[in-house]
Scaffold this motif. Structure first.
Motif: not given
Length: 294
Positions: A77, A85-87, A91, A93, A105, A134, A136
């Motif tokens: 993201h 952010g790493h989803l 996980g 978001q 994304e 936002y 994560d």
């Protein structure tokens, strides 16, 4: 206590979004198929890269929240506020578009399984123009109650009671009071969950099929539930589903693509703001609080 049962079944429809990502859409198939405050529920899942590799390039939102839950895979993201952010697998978001956000994304894998959900939750009129935010939430921060070797409950948002114990997810304190559970049942198992009376509720099985008060809900079918303060879900064979519930907003909904407001003129303003490059003006990076009211 009053048990909830089936009110309506919504078969998920094949569709595509973003730059061609293949999805199954239940809520949000049309603007008439919603469940206040839930606007849309998409399930994505494929081990074929062509089904997801194009991802969701930069696009705007205004007036609601997007919730992405990654069961398997890796997405990145990025947004205009500078958030990155790493989803990853397991996980969550949670993004509040508020007055405006522009984000992307994009898959961070070229092969393998990518699977999860994206949920859109409406915001009340008083919150539609608040600042975007936002967060994560990695899998390790999502409470998981292991019931048996093959059954569990994950609490992504809100709170529930299991075996007499209150379990609260990382997101709570929102005005719509969302409940978001990921539940896996063993063969022959049943669980009963408290659900606040007056809140709308929805069950969506994505592995196997489940039964709500003995009535079948097939795989990738959404079940809108009647009112009540509890719901009993059971499985004849191993199954996995999500349970959603939230307080309805009971306000007019006017949607044009990624903009969700209360009046047509507010949609027209959102379009003008986006075209003029002012959709996101005067905002500062903000991170949603975890384990606090947001």
């Amino acid at each position: 206590m009053t048990a909830r049962t089936l009110k309506q079944l919504i078969p998920a429809m094949q569709a595509s979004d973003g730059a061609g990502v293949k999805i199954k859409r239940s809520l949000g198939q049309s603007q008439a198929v919603r469940l206040d405050p839930f606007l849309m529920l998409d399930a994505f899942g494929s081990d074929k890269a062509d089904d997801y590799i194009a991802g969701f390039p930069a696009h705007p939102h205004r007036g609601f929240e997007t919730v992405t839950y990654m069961l398997d895979g890796h997405m990145l993201h990025e947004d205009h506020l500078g958030n990155q952010g790493h989803l990853t697998s397991g996980g969550l978001q949670w993004m509040t578009a508020g007055r405006g956000i522009i984000h992307s994304e994009m898959p961070q894998q070229e092969s393998g399984l990518m699977r999860g959900f994206q949920l859109w939750i409406n915001l009340p009129a008083a919150e539609k123009m608040k600042e975007a935010a936002y967060v994560d939430i990695p899998a390790a921060d999502i409470p998981l109650e292991q019931l048996t070797a093959d059954s569990f409950v994950k609490v992504l948002a809100g709170e529930t009671v299991l075996n007499g114990k209150m379990i609260r997810g990382p997101i709570f304190g929102l005005s719509t009071e969302p409940l978001y559970l990921d539940v896996q049942l063993d063969a022959g198992q049943s669980l009963t969950f408290p659900v606040t009376a007056g809140h709308n509720a929805y069950v969506y099985p994505f592995e196997g099929e489940v039964f709500v008060e003995g009535l079948k809900v097939a795989n990738h079918h959404g079940a809108v539930l009647t009112d009540g303060d509890k719901v009993k879900v059971s499985a004849k064979d191993k199954a996995r589903f999500i349970l959603l519930a939230a307080k309805p907003i009971k306000e007019p909904v006017v949607q044009y693509g990624p903009f969700v407001m209360n009046k047509p003129e507010e949609i027209e303003q959102a379009i003008r703001d986006y075209q003029a490059g002012t959709l996101t003006n005067n905002q500062q990076a903000k991170t949603l609080a975890i384990h606090k009211s947001i």
